[in-house]
Every structure is written in C-alpha cells, then in structure tokens.
Scaffold this motif. Structure first.
Motif, PDB file in Angstrom:
ATOM      1  N   GLY A  42       0.779  -1.239   0.000  1.00 53.08           N
ATOM      2  CA  GLY A  42       0.000   0.000   0.000  1.00 53.08           C
ATOM      3  C   GLY A  42       0.804   1.279   0.000  1.00 53.08           C
ATOM      4  O   GLY A  42       0.281   2.334  -0.351  1.00 53.08           O
ATOM      5  N   ALA A  43       2.067   1.207   0.372  1.00 54.67           N
ATOM      6  CA  ALA A  43       2.800   2.454   0.585  1.00 54.67           C
ATOM      7  C   ALA A  43       3.686   2.794  -0.603  1.00 54.67           C
ATOM      8  O   ALA A  43       4.060   1.930  -1.389  1.00 54.67           O
ATOM      9  CB  ALA A  43       3.652   2.327   1.841  1.00 54.67           C
ATOM     10  N   ARG A  44       3.965   4.071  -0.715  1.00 52.71           N
ATOM     11  CA  ARG A  44       4.923   4.488  -1.737  1.00 52.71           C
ATOM     12  C   ARG A  44       6.303   4.414  -1.086  1.00 52.71           C
ATOM     13  O   ARG A  44       6.814   5.385  -0.571  1.00 52.71           O
ATOM     14  CB  ARG A  44       4.642   5.920  -2.171  1.00 52.71           C
ATOM     15  N   VAL A  45       6.872   3.233  -1.045  1.00 55.04           N
ATOM     16  CA  VAL A  45       8.160   3.094  -0.379  1.00 55.04           C
ATOM     17  C   VAL A  45       9.279   3.366  -1.377  1.00 55.04           C
ATOM     18  O   VAL A  45       9.177   3.052  -2.552  1.00 55.04           O
ATOM     19  CB  VAL A  45       8.347   1.709   0.270  1.00 55.04           C
ATOM     20  N   GLU A  46      10.307   3.968  -0.827  1.00 58.39           N
ATOM     21  CA  GLU A  46      11.438   4.319  -1.676  1.00 58.39           C
ATOM     22  C   GLU A  46      12.270   3.061  -1.937  1.00 58.39           C
ATOM     23  O   GLU A  46      12.720   2.401  -1.010  1.00 58.39           O
ATOM     24  CB  GLU A  46      12.284   5.366  -0.933  1.00 58.39           C
ATOM     25  N   VAL A  47      12.431   2.723  -3.175  1.00 58.55           N
ATOM     26  CA  VAL A  47      13.294   1.592  -3.521  1.00 58.55           C
ATOM     27  C   VAL A  47      14.656   2.176  -3.895  1.00 58.55           C
ATOM     28  O   VAL A  47      14.758   2.958  -4.830  1.00 58.55           O
ATOM     29  CB  VAL A  47      12.715   0.773  -4.686  1.00 58.55           C
ATOM     30  N   ALA A  48      15.648   1.832  -3.107  1.00 58.24           N
ATOM     31  CA  ALA A  48      16.978   2.368  -3.376  1.00 58.24           C
ATOM     32  C   ALA A  48      17.947   1.201  -3.510  1.00 58.24           C
ATOM     33  O   ALA A  48      17.736   0.153  -2.890  1.00 58.24           O
ATOM     34  CB  ALA A  48      17.394   3.299  -2.231  1.00 58.24           C
ATOM     35  N   PRO A  49      18.988   1.365  -4.323  1.00 57.93           N
ATOM     36  CA  PRO A  49      19.909   0.240  -4.559  1.00 57.93           C
ATOM     37  C   PRO A  49      20.619  -0.234  -3.288  1.00 57.93           C
ATOM     38  O   PRO A  49      21.009  -1.393  -3.208  1.00 57.93           O
ATOM     39  CB  PRO A  49      20.921   0.824  -5.560  1.00 57.93           C
ATOM     40  N   PHE A  50      20.723   0.663  -2.298  1.00 60.23           N
ATOM     41  CA  PHE A  50      21.439   0.257  -1.076  1.00 60.23           C
ATOM     42  C   PHE A  50      20.518  -0.417  -0.058  1.00 60.23           C
ATOM     43  O   PHE A  50      20.935  -0.750   1.028  1.00 60.23           O
ATOM     44  CB  PHE A  50      22.160   1.458  -0.447  1.00 60.23           C
ATOM     45  N   LYS A  51      19.247  -0.634  -0.404  1.00 55.39           N
ATOM     46  CA  LYS A  51      18.320  -1.277   0.539  1.00 55.39           C
ATOM     47  C   LYS A  51      18.194  -2.769   0.257  1.00 55.39           C
ATOM     48  O   LYS A  51      18.013  -3.175  -0.881  1.00 55.39           O
ATOM     49  CB  LYS A  51      16.924  -0.657   0.411  1.00 55.39           C
ATOM     50  N   GLU A  52      18.230  -3.586   1.329  1.00 55.72           N
ATOM     51  CA  GLU A  52      17.977  -5.015   1.175  1.00 55.72           C
ATOM     52  C   GLU A  52      16.505  -5.258   0.919  1.00 55.72           C
ATOM     53  O   GLU A  52      16.119  -6.201   0.224  1.00 55.72           O
ATOM     54  CB  GLU A  52      18.329  -5.755   2.486  1.00 55.72           C
ATOM     55  N   ASP A  53      15.666  -4.430   1.544  1.00 58.52           N
ATOM     56  CA  ASP A  53      14.214  -4.604   1.474  1.00 58.52           C
ATOM     57  C   ASP A  53      13.612  -3.200   1.343  1.00 58.52           C
ATOM     58  O   ASP A  53      14.101  -2.267   1.979  1.00 58.52           O
ATOM     59  CB  ASP A  53      13.749  -5.260   2.799  1.00 58.52           C
ATOM     60  N   PRO A  54      12.557  -3.062   0.546  1.00 56.51           N
ATOM     61  CA  PRO A  54      12.025  -1.703   0.358  1.00 56.51           C
ATOM     62  C   PRO A  54      11.552  -1.033   1.645  1.00 56.51           C
ATOM     63  O   PRO A  54      11.520   0.194   1.726  1.00 56.51           O
ATOM     64  CB  PRO A  54      10.848  -1.902  -0.613  1.00 56.51           C
ATOM     65  N   MET A  55      11.154  -1.804   2.673  1.00 54.38           N
ATOM     66  CA  MET A  55      10.664  -1.202   3.912  1.00 54.38           C
ATOM     67  C   MET A  55      11.792  -0.708   4.818  1.00 54.38           C
ATOM     68  O   MET A  55      11.534   0.019   5.771  1.00 54.38           O
ATOM     69  CB  MET A  55       9.802  -2.199   4.694  1.00 54.38           C
ATOM     70  N   ASP A  56      13.017  -1.149   4.596  1.00 52.97           N
ATOM     71  CA  ASP A  56      14.118  -0.742   5.479  1.00 52.97           C
ATOM     72  C   ASP A  56      14.232   0.777   5.480  1.00 52.97           C
ATOM     73  O   ASP A  56      14.040   1.431   4.453  1.00 52.97           O
ATOM     74  CB  ASP A  56      15.426  -1.381   5.008  1.00 52.97           C
ATOM     75  N   PHE A  57      14.494   1.339   6.639  1.00 61.56           N
ATOM     76  CA  PHE A  57      14.537   2.800   6.730  1.00 61.56           C
ATOM     77  C   PHE A  57      15.902   3.289   7.198  1.00 61.56           C
ATOM     78  O   PHE A  57      16.683   2.542   7.791  1.00 61.56           O
ATOM     79  CB  PHE A  57      13.402   3.336   7.612  1.00 61.56           C
ATOM     80  N   VAL A  58      16.139   4.556   6.926  1.00 63.82           N
ATOM     81  CA  VAL A  58      17.470   5.143   7.110  1.00 63.82           C
ATOM     82  C   VAL A  58      17.743   5.495   8.574  1.00 63.82           C
ATOM     83  O   VAL A  58      16.937   6.153   9.231  1.00 63.82           O
ATOM     84  CB  VAL A  58      17.589   6.417   6.246  1.00 63.82           C
ATOM     85  N   LEU A  59      18.892   5.041   9.066  1.00 65.99           N
ATOM     86  CA  LEU A  59      19.377   5.448  10.384  1.00 65.99           C
ATOM     87  C   LEU A  59      20.458   6.520  10.237  1.00 65.99           C
ATOM     88  O   LEU A  59      20.628   7.370  11.093  1.00 65.99           O
ATOM     89  CB  LEU A  59      19.958   4.244  11.130  1.00 65.99           C
ATOM     90  N   TRP A  60      21.187   6.421   9.161  1.00 66.11           N
ATOM     91  CA  TRP A  60      22.315   7.336   8.922  1.00 66.11           C
ATOM     92  C   TRP A  60      22.455   7.539   7.427  1.00 66.11           C
ATOM     93  O   TRP A  60      22.240   6.584   6.658  1.00 66.11           O
ATOM     94  CB  TRP A  60      23.602   6.706   9.487  1.00 66.11           C
ATOM     95  N   LYS A  61      22.762   8.756   7.009  1.00 61.48           N
ATOM     96  CA  LYS A  61      22.947   8.983   5.571  1.00 61.48           C
ATOM     97  C   LYS A  61      24.157   9.871   5.332  1.00 61.48           C
ATOM     98  O   LYS A  61      24.509  10.689   6.193  1.00 61.48           O
ATOM     99  CB  LYS A  61      21.683   9.574   4.945  1.00 61.48           C
ATOM    100  N   PRO A  62      24.795   9.710   4.194  1.00 63.44           N
ATOM    101  CA  PRO A  62      26.019  10.484   3.945  1.00 63.44           C
ATOM    102  C   PRO A  62      25.715  11.961   3.661  1.00 63.44           C
ATOM    103  O   PRO A  62      24.663  12.285   3.125  1.00 63.44           O
ATOM    104  CB  PRO A  62      26.606   9.814   2.703  1.00 63.44           C
ATOM    105  N   SER A  63      26.638  12.829   4.078  1.00 66.50           N
ATOM    106  CA  SER A  63      26.523  14.257   3.773  1.00 66.50           C
ATOM    107  C   SER A  63      27.667  14.646   2.858  1.00 66.50           C
ATOM    108  O   SER A  63      28.823  14.325   3.131  1.00 66.50           O
ATOM    109  CB  SER A  63      26.651  15.098   5.052  1.00 66.50           C
ATOM    110  N   ASP A  64      27.347  15.366   1.783  1.00 62.93           N
ATOM    111  CA  ASP A  64      28.450  15.928   0.990  1.00 62.93           C
ATOM    112  C   ASP A  64      28.892  17.242   1.645  1.00 62.93           C
ATOM    113  O   ASP A  64      28.340  17.641   2.676  1.00 62.93           O
ATOM    114  CB  ASP A  64      28.046  16.082  -0.484  1.00 62.93           C
ATOM    115  N   ASP A  65      29.875  17.911   1.042  1.00 66.57           N
ATOM    116  CA  ASP A  65      30.463  19.079   1.704  1.00 66.57           C
ATOM    117  C   ASP A  65      29.474  20.236   1.864  1.00 66.57           C
ATOM    118  O   ASP A  65      29.684  21.126   2.682  1.00 66.57           O
ATOM    119  CB  ASP A  65      31.703  19.563   0.930  1.00 66.57           C
ATOM    120  N   SER A  66      28.392  20.230   1.086  1.00 63.69           N
ATOM    121  CA  SER A  66      27.447  21.345   1.182  1.00 63.69           C
ATOM    122  C   SER A  66      26.412  21.129   2.287  1.00 63.69           C
ATOM    123  O   SER A  66      25.526  21.952   2.474  1.00 63.69           O
ATOM    124  CB  SER A  66      26.716  21.520  -0.154  1.00 63.69           C
TER     125      SER A  66
END
Ligand SMILES: [Zn+2]
Length: 463
Positions: A178-202
């Motif tokens: 039912g949900a519009r889950v974000e499918v990203a190449p770094f996810k094992e499963d579409p429901m997995d959610f982000v705990l930490w994400k990279p920051s670029d210099d900006s």
C-alpha cells in the motif's frame, strides 16, 4: 490517590495508568522540526500534552514528573531554508545560517507556545547535541543484526523485528503493497529505513564509522529518550500523523537496541486539526500559524480554550465562532474571579481530566462551578487546565470597560421616562446588541455583559 485512565494506542484500550516509578513519572513527546513558524495544527499536541503534564504534576507532585520534548534541528528542510538564504546573498557559512535559522525558530516556538499557556517541558533536547548517542545506538543495532551499512548509509532491517507494524496495526506485507516506499539500490528490502545517511560538503555532517554523514529523523527520538528517560519509560505522545512510520520506527530501534526493556509503556496520539470543517492546507487558503492568530488579536488563552473543548482523540475543528464563544466565556469568568484567591481544583474537574483527559467534560464542570458561585474553586480548577491564570489575563484587562456605557444607557432611560420618547434608548440598545453585548435592563438598573460574538470595535461610536 487519583486513578488516571489513559487510552493506550499500543493496546487500543483505556487502561489504568500505573507509573514505573511514581517518584519520577516519565513522558516523551515528539517536538517540532525547527525551520518555520508552528502552524495551528502543530500547537494541538503541545496543549494536549501540557494538560497531561499538569495533571500528572497535580497527582504525583510537581517535582515527580519528567517531560521531554525534543527540537529536531537537523533536517533537510532546515538545510534548504538556510541554503535559500545563502543564495539570496545572506552573509555567513551554511553552518552559521543553519544555526541562525534554528535559533530563531526555537525562539519563535517558545514565544508562541508560552502564549498558549504551555509550561516548558523539563528537558528540550536538541538533536544535534545527541549525535554521539545516535551513533552508539546505530552501532549496537548493527552488532545485533538489526541494521546494516551500505554505500555510506545505515539502514534498519525491518524484517529483523517481528513486531514491526504492531503499534500502527499493519503488517509489513500490507505496507509494501500500500505504501509508496522508496526503492533504493542500497536497501535489502524496500521497507528498510534510514538510520544514517552520507553528507556531501554542502551539508552539515558528523564523522562516524560509516563516513561523514547525518542521522535519519527516527533515531533521534530513540537516542534522546534513552539518554534522558532511560530504556523504559511511561508515556510517549505525539500526533496521530506520527504513528506511522515515525513511532513505529522508534519502537523498532529502541526495542532492538534494548530487548530487555519496554521502551514506552503507554502511547498516546492526538487527532488532527481542521479549520471550518476543512483540512488545513496552503492551497485552500486556510493555512495559518499560531502567530497569525495572535497577531489578529485572538488571545492565546482563547486558542487553548477552544482546543480543550474537543477530546484529543477526536479530530478538532477550529472555527471563528468557537473562538468568539471562548473569548466571551473567558472574559466573563475573568471578571468573576478577579481578586479571588484560588482554593483547590474540584474533584469533578480532576476526575474528568483523569478519565483519559476528558477536557470537554472538565470545561462543563468549570461552567458548573461558575454557575454555583464557587469562584475560588473555578479559579483553581481552571488553573489546573492552564486557564484563568494571572499571567495570561492581559488581553481581558485590555478589553473594554462596559460600565460607562451602562451608566449612559441608564441615564438615557431616566430621561426617556420623563420625555416619554424612548427612541434614543432603543437606538443605543440596538447598537449594543449589534456589537455582541448582552443588555439586561431591570428596575434595579442596567447591566451590560459581553456575549458571544462580542466585538469591542463596534462600540467606538457609542463612547
Ligand atoms: Zn519522535
């Protein structure tokens, strides 16, 4: 001891509330992301959980309740507003502009919520001060097999927590369907959610075992509640819009990091706010902030009173008519309790609040106290709900004194008795009624009271 009953969203029943430690009753409520003025809907949980805080302080003692409400001061919306300022030519580094923006918004938030009579929580932690604790919790989740690092991201492995979905009553498979889950190449499963994400210099970032980055939103509340309240605490609150995914994710993180603890025993969710029967939205033109209303001359106490007129578990409709009625009631009560020393809150008001914060029932009891003439009880009981407090009354004092108008009307009537020409009396009476004034004329004299829809501006031609 008063028995408090609360509807627990986790178990879906109203339960007797028994604190883990009555000497330190612990409450966590999700606070604002500080990038803009709070809109009216944001203020509802503030008033709801302030009322809970006041009730708990009344029952367990003011020094025996710890209330934590966080400030989310790391967020892509904050970054975006700071970046827009920088692009518009504002001086300073992006970090400085972000800090400026969050400081300014926190000041606004305090001003606006103080105006609603909300007590400041015991602790108001800022997420950026707890990044170390978040990194530690994320590390523990990875170690326990509940999270994994990939391409600078760390994700929570939703399938590792069998109870995922229990709080909001959904199954993981239904969510995916039912949900519009974000499918990203770094996810094992579409429901997995982000705990930490990279920051670029900006972007703002912190050094971590997974590279320079920033925390996801959900981990903040798990880390801050652990640091300030411990792994098990009594009540977790927030708007119903946060139940999924935010609160579901908080439960998953905290329970997996501390499997022997309970995390939050009782979950409370307030329903949403509408305006004149419609969902608040920028496109409908009915979107306004608390500050907009205050600047239009609606006193914070009136906003609070309108909010308390609807049970927190029901959608609440903000209407101009309710605001006018609330203002008339408060003005009348303030006139009645002026100079009265409060006694103690009435048992009936406390009992209503203790029944899952039945604020509408408590207001009905306040009307009863006013009608019975128990003004000391009215002042004390209203004070328990954050109403009729002395520091909140400036708006009512600044209001119009109707006594000179009453004297003028009485003089006109006296003159009319002699001249038998009652037209001037009728004209003045009609003008008063048109301004929302209740006119009571008897042999004893003339009494004027602000009624519903009272508009002081319309009295100007009369004085
Ligand atoms: Zn939260």
């Amino acid at each position: 001891m008063v028995t408090i009953r609360l509807h627990n969203s986790r178990t879906r029943v109203k339960e007797v509330f028994t604190p883990i430690d009555p000497d330190n009753v612990r409450v966590y409520v999700c606070g604002p992301t500080v990038y803009d003025r709070a809109h009216l809907g944001n203020a509802r949980p503030v008033v709801v959980f302030d009322t809970l805080f006041r009730l708990l302080r009344h029952v367990y003692g003011a020094g025996h309740v710890t209330y934590v409400r966080n400030f989310t001061d790391v967020d892509d919306k904050i970054n975006a507003t700071a970046l827009a300022r920088k692009e518009a030519g504002a001086a300073g580094s992006l970090e400085e502009l972000i800090a400026e923006r969050t400081e300014e918004t926190i000041r606004w938030y305090h001003d606006d919520m103080d105006a609603l009579g909300a007590l400041r929580p015991t602790h108001e932690p800022r997420a950026t001060a707890y990044v170390g604790q978040m990194i530690a919790m994320i590390g523990a989740l990875i170690e326990g097999g509940h999270a994994y690092a990939k391409e600078g991201h760390v994700l929570f492995r939703v399938r590792s927590f069998a109870e995922y979905g229990r709080l909001s009553g959904r199954s993981v498979d239904d969510m995916i369907a039912g949900a519009r889950v974000e499918v990203a190449p770094f996810k094992e499963d579409p429901m997995d959610f982000v705990l930490w994400k990279p920051s670029d210099d900006s972007l703002p970032g912190w050094e971590s075992p997974w590279g320079r980055g920033r925390p996801g939103w959900h981990i903040e509340c798990s880390a801050m509640s652990l640091a300030l309240l411990g792994a098990s605490f009594d009540i977790h609150g927030g708007g119903i819009d946060l139940q999924f995914p935010h609160h579901e994710n908080e439960v998953a993180q905290s329970c997996c990091a501390h499997p022997k603890a309970e995390f939050a025993r009782v979950w409370m969710h307030n329903e949403m706010l509408q305006v004149e029967g419609k969902k608040m939205s920028k496109s409908l033109g009915n979107f306004f902030t608390v500050r907009d209303l205050l600047e239009k001359g609606v006193p914070g106490e009136v906003i609070r009173f309108v909010f308390l007129g609807t049970h927190y578990g029901r959608p609440m409709d903000w209407t101009a008519e309710k605001a006018a009625q609330a203002e008339a009631t408060l003005r009348k009560w303030r006139g009645m309790v002026a100079g009265v020393a409060p006694s103690v809150p009435s048992d009936a008001v406390v009992a209503a609040l203790a029944d899952d914060l039945n604020t509408a029932g408590a207001i009905a009891e306040l009307h009863g106290l006013a009608a019975s003439g128990d003004l000391a009880g009215l002042k004390a009981s209203a004070g328990l709900m954050g109403l009729l407090e002395d520091h909140m009354g400036g708006w009512a004092e600044a209001g119009v004194d109707l006594a000179p108008l009453a004297a003028r009307l009485a003089a006109l009537r006296e003159a009319a008795m002699m001249s038998k020409d009652f037209a001037p009396v009728d004209a003045m009476k009609a003008a008063l009624v048109a301004a929302g004034v209740e006119v009571r004329m008897s042999k004893a004299g003339v009494e004027l009271l602000p009624g519903p829809g009272f508009d002081a501006g319309r009295l100007e031609g009369l004085s």
